[in-house]
Design a protein around this motif. Structure first.
Motif: not given
Length: 247
Positions: A198-222
């Motif tokens: 999922l793509v989301t701006h809800e960082m609380g959900f990412a902290k609570a539910a994610a196994d992995k967090v992916v940060f993208m910028d300018e088309g790249r997985i950073v």
């Protein structure tokens, strides 16, 4: 077992001025069965383009995508079969306003999976219980709040019994007080073992539910990491700068 495998994915757009815009640049990502992976990043970083490529709503310029062992990017692939196995929830709810909640949820299982009306309605009732809307089965979408409509959209996607659920900023069109009710359903889904990207701006959900967090910028997985690593000790300076602005 890798449920989703993305290899060297790229996506170019040609603008009206005949310029090439590289929306996604050589992205590599795996999502294991039962894993919850959250993609974050600034607007225009390629997050939604990458997500929408998984069920070929976007046609990649290069690279490969696999769902289990089926190559989504193969021109010979049965796209209908792939989309049956990959549920998707969008920013907008896309419910049929002239059909009841029950009819919205049972339409595809009856038409596509050839289920009987009784079986489809029985399963839809269970899904409505899951999203906390069993009393709304005969209501029409315009009579529901935005949060309720989005929960119906989640139930509708689950009705096809998908292997994977994709969420493209599912709370961005909602009023703040409605966001929690949708995130609670998604959290319940994550804990049930559903594979989710999922793509989301809800960082609380990412902290609570994610196994992995992916940060993208300018088309790249950073950067890719666990929520704890990404939110407390990101390695990349661009990731740090982004998180400083939103946390």
């Amino acid at each position: 077992m890798d449920r989703i495998r993305i290899e060297n994915l790229s996506k170019d757009y040609i603008t009206t001025n005949h310029l090439t815009v590289k929306a996604v640049k050589e992205a590599n990502l795996t999502v294991k069965k039962g894993e919850v992976v959250v993609i974050i990043g600034p607007s225009g970083s390629g997050k939604s383009t990458l997500l929408r490529s998984v069920n070929k709503l976007e046609h990649p310029t290069g690279g490969k995508i696999f769902i289990d062992e089926d190559e989504v990017t193969d021109v010979r692939v049965d796209l209908r079969k792939i989309r049956e196995e990959v549920g998707m929830v969008f920013q907008s709810f896309n419910l049929f306003p002239h059909l009841s909640v029950m009819e919205n949820i049972t339409l595809a299982p009856i038409k596509v999976k050839k289920k009987s009306k009784a079986e489809a309605e029985r399963e839809a009732t269970d899904l409505l219980k899951l999203v906390g809307l069993e009393e709304k089965a005969q209501v029409f979408p315009p009579q529901l709040s935005g949060g309720q409509q989005q929960r119906v959209a989640i139930a509708r996607a689950l009705a096809m019994n998908p292997k994977v659920m994709l969420f493209d900023e599912p709370t961005s069109a909602l009023d703040p007080e409605m966001i929690k009710e949708v995130l609670d359903v998604m959290l319940k889904l994550a804990k049930s073992g559903m594979t989710m990207l999922l793509v989301t701006h809800e960082m609380g959900f990412a902290k609570a539910a994610a196994d992995k967090v992916v940060f993208m910028d300018e088309g790249r997985i950073v950067e890719v990491g666990t929520p704890d690593q990404m939110f407390t000790n990101p390695k990349n300076e661009r990731t740090k700068l982004f998180l400083e602005h939103i946390l």
